[in-house]
Design a protein around this motif. Sequence first.
Motif, PDB file in Angstrom:
ATOM      1  N   TRP A  64      14.490   9.969  -1.862  1.00 55.15           N
ATOM      2  CA  TRP A  64      14.438   9.086  -3.030  1.00 55.15           C
ATOM      3  C   TRP A  64      14.103   9.852  -4.314  1.00 55.15           C
ATOM      4  CZ3 TRP A  64      16.968   4.963  -2.103  1.00 55.15           C
ATOM      5  CH2 TRP A  64      16.910   4.342  -0.854  1.00 55.15           C
ATOM      6  N   GLY A  65      14.277  11.168  -4.276  1.00 58.33           N
ATOM      7  CA  GLY A  65      14.130  11.956  -5.502  1.00 58.33           C
ATOM      8  C   GLY A  65      12.762  12.593  -5.675  1.00 58.33           C
ATOM      9  N   GLY A  66      11.841  12.396  -4.707  1.00 59.74           N
ATOM     10  CA  GLY A  66      10.518  13.007  -4.822  1.00 59.74           C
ATOM     11  C   GLY A  66      10.490  14.398  -4.220  1.00 59.74           C
ATOM     12  N   ARG A  67       9.277  14.930  -4.026  1.00 62.94           N
ATOM     13  CA  ARG A  67       9.134  16.289  -3.488  1.00 62.94           C
ATOM     14  C   ARG A  67       8.291  16.309  -2.228  1.00 62.94           C
ATOM     15  NH1 ARG A  67       7.951  21.206  -7.302  1.00 62.94           N
ATOM     16  NH2 ARG A  67       9.130  20.626  -9.133  1.00 62.94           N
ATOM     17  N   ASP A  68       7.946  15.129  -1.696  1.00 62.46           N
ATOM     18  CA  ASP A  68       7.018  15.073  -0.555  1.00 62.46           C
ATOM     19  C   ASP A  68       5.729  15.821  -0.906  1.00 62.46           C
ATOM     20  OD1 ASP A  68       8.343  13.637   1.621  1.00 62.46           O
ATOM     21  OD2 ASP A  68       9.833  15.238   1.502  1.00 62.46           O
ATOM     22  N   ALA A  69       5.271  15.698  -2.142  1.00 62.36           N
ATOM     23  CA  ALA A  69       4.138  16.510  -2.607  1.00 62.36           C
ATOM     24  C   ALA A  69       2.855  16.123  -1.875  1.00 62.36           C
ATOM     25  CB  ALA A  69       3.948  16.310  -4.112  1.00 62.36           C
ATOM     26  N   THR A  70       2.009  17.118  -1.651  1.00 62.76           N
ATOM     27  CA  THR A  70       0.698  16.865  -1.048  1.00 62.76           C
ATOM     28  C   THR A  70      -0.183  16.151  -2.078  1.00 62.76           C
ATOM     29  OG1 THR A  70      -0.156  18.928  -1.888  1.00 62.76           O
ATOM     30  CG2 THR A  70       0.824  18.985   0.325  1.00 62.76           C
ATOM     31  N   VAL A  71      -1.298  15.577  -1.587  1.00 68.01           N
ATOM     32  CA  VAL A  71      -2.247  14.941  -2.508  1.00 68.01           C
ATOM     33  C   VAL A  71      -2.747  15.977  -3.515  1.00 68.01           C
ATOM     34  CG1 VAL A  71      -4.479  13.767  -2.687  1.00 68.01           C
ATOM     35  CG2 VAL A  71      -2.927  13.191  -0.831  1.00 68.01           C
ATOM     36  N   ALA A  72      -2.984  17.210  -3.034  1.00 66.63           N
ATOM     37  CA  ALA A  72      -3.490  18.265  -3.929  1.00 66.63           C
ATOM     38  C   ALA A  72      -2.487  18.559  -5.041  1.00 66.63           C
ATOM     39  CB  ALA A  72      -3.789  19.531  -3.124  1.00 66.63           C
ATOM     40  N   GLU A  73      -1.184  18.604  -4.690  1.00 66.18           N
ATOM     41  CA  GLU A  73      -0.182  18.883  -5.718  1.00 66.18           C
ATOM     42  C   GLU A  73      -0.088  17.733  -6.723  1.00 66.18           C
ATOM     43  OE1 GLU A  73       2.946  21.778  -3.333  1.00 66.18           O
ATOM     44  OE2 GLU A  73       3.045  19.616  -3.039  1.00 66.18           O
ATOM     45  N   GLN A  74      -0.156  16.493  -6.205  1.00 70.09           N
ATOM     46  CA  GLN A  74      -0.111  15.333  -7.114  1.00 70.09           C
ATOM     47  C   GLN A  74      -1.291  15.372  -8.079  1.00 70.09           C
ATOM     48  OE1 GLN A  74       0.307  11.563  -4.896  1.00 70.09           O
ATOM     49  NE2 GLN A  74       0.729  12.872  -3.167  1.00 70.09           N
ATOM     50  N   ALA A  75      -2.458  15.681  -7.495  1.00 68.86           N
ATOM     51  CA  ALA A  75      -3.672  15.718  -8.318  1.00 68.86           C
ATOM     52  C   ALA A  75      -3.592  16.846  -9.344  1.00 68.86           C
ATOM     53  CB  ALA A  75      -4.893  15.891  -7.423  1.00 68.86           C
ATOM     54  N   ALA A  76      -3.033  18.006  -8.925  1.00 66.37           N
ATOM     55  CA  ALA A  76      -2.906  19.140  -9.860  1.00 66.37           C
ATOM     56  C   ALA A  76      -1.980  18.748 -11.011  1.00 66.37           C
ATOM     57  CB  ALA A  76      -2.356  20.370  -9.135  1.00 66.37           C
ATOM     58  N   PHE A  77      -0.887  18.036 -10.708  1.00 67.13           N
ATOM     59  CA  PHE A  77       0.033  17.649 -11.775  1.00 67.13           C
ATOM     60  C   PHE A  77      -0.640  16.654 -12.719  1.00 67.13           C
ATOM     61  CE2 PHE A  77       3.638  15.539 -13.823  1.00 67.13           C
ATOM     62  CZ  PHE A  77       4.282  16.657 -14.324  1.00 67.13           C
ATOM     63  N   ALA A  78      -1.425  15.714 -12.147  1.00 68.01           N
ATOM     64  CA  ALA A  78      -2.144  14.751 -12.996  1.00 68.01           C
ATOM     65  C   ALA A  78      -3.092  15.496 -13.937  1.00 68.01           C
ATOM     66  CB  ALA A  78      -2.919  13.763 -12.126  1.00 68.01           C
TER      67      ALA A  78
END
Length: 387
Positions: A64-78
């Motif tokens: 669906w266009g995402g990256r299957d990012a880990t929680v750590a990666e999501q948090a780093a981007f935030a």
Amino acid sequence: MTADGPPPGAFRAAARRWLATVERPAGLYDYGPTPQPEDVPAGREWQAILASAGYACLHWPARWGGRDATVAEQAAFAEESARAGVPRQLNIVGPDLVGPVLMSFGSEGQNARLLPRIHSGADLWCQLFSEPDAGSDLAAVRTRARRTDRGWVVDGQKVWTSGGVGADYGLLLARTGGPGHGGLSVFIVPMGAPGITVRPLRQMDGESKFNEVFLDGVELAADAVIGEVGGGWRVATATLGRERLSLGANAVAMFRSLDELVEAADRRGRLDAQLRTAVADQWVRVWLLRTTWERAIAEGAEPGDASFSVLKLLTSETQRAIGDLTLEALGADALASEEDEPLVRRMLVSHAQTILGGTSEIQRNILAERILGLPREPVVSAAAAPS
Ligand SMILES: Cc1cc2nc3c(=O)[nH]c(=O)nc-3n(C[C@H](O)[C@H](O)[C@H](O)COP(=O)(O)OP(=O)(O)OC[C@H]3O[C@@H](n4cnc5c(N)ncnc54)[C@H](O)[C@@H]3O)c2cc1C
């Protein structure tokens, strides 16, 4: 006076570089989890830019266009987005709440129709859960959806709907059966449907992010239900707790507020020993929170785990304490200072943090029951309650 994070990993470093060089839509600023109506065009454009660069809906699967990012990666981007002064996405409801809910409970048809448009920013969503008499006690929702030959008809009222003005769709929790959890269902509501009135509520900070939403005889198609009819509680609770991913971004904002309030107090000759000590205390708290948050993520904690309730509780209480310190630093200028407007704005919204996404009292209940094993609080039946 900021505390730098750990050495950036490859993902964080790439995101930081991209955020530093990407061309931003005119007028874009970090408006937080919800844009005001006038911020929506720049927010939509920003979401489209994020989507084309692979930074939209990071936690979604690649399908669906995402990256299957880990929680750590999501948090780093935030965190990197907060540092760069831009929102990490158009708003929280579509990408963080509706997307995962559709992927877990939605039909193939609903997903194919709606997910790409959330990803690209074409559709803006709002959350129609809270009502005047159903907030913490969400199972008391009274808005009713009646089945008809053609689908459903909805009547009721919602309140505190963030971003209701300008939203294309609402995620609605409504009663399709008897009282309690089992009588609830979740619907997809086109916000332009006849019978919907969105009335903005003006807040004390001058913004109008909240709305009352009235639903009078709103007709919905038969396939507007997400998941099973009567299975709404499972769908609704799957959305709760996901806001906690933005804790890292909150730490960036809190360090910034502390820096700015010290500078503002100094400018006014108000930086006395008492204020210095109080600022140092809060700085230590933020630093500890940030470290604890990183540890929770490294240990694989997921949104919804009790450890996130601890962090939600302490983060929001710290945000509020920093808001109160801002008032001490500015004194009466807090009412009128244009120079310190961003700081004053953060001071005014700081109290909201202890309410949204589950109040501090509710977080304490969760911790008492799920972690400390204390007896559950007694259920007071509506019939027995005083009128
Ligand atoms: C910034 C912000 C954005 C929001 N956005 C949305 C949105 O987009 N969509 C949406 O549907 N809602 C939204 N809300 C509403 C939010 O979910 C509710 O405000 C929240 O659930 C609390 O409900 P309430 O305001 O009705 O307070 P109530 O539930 O009436 O609580 C009043 C007080 O009683 C306390 N209390 C209640 N029950 C208990 C208990 N069992 N034990 C101890 N104390 C208790 C509460 O902690 C609180 O202090 C938003 C709120 C805020 C602040």
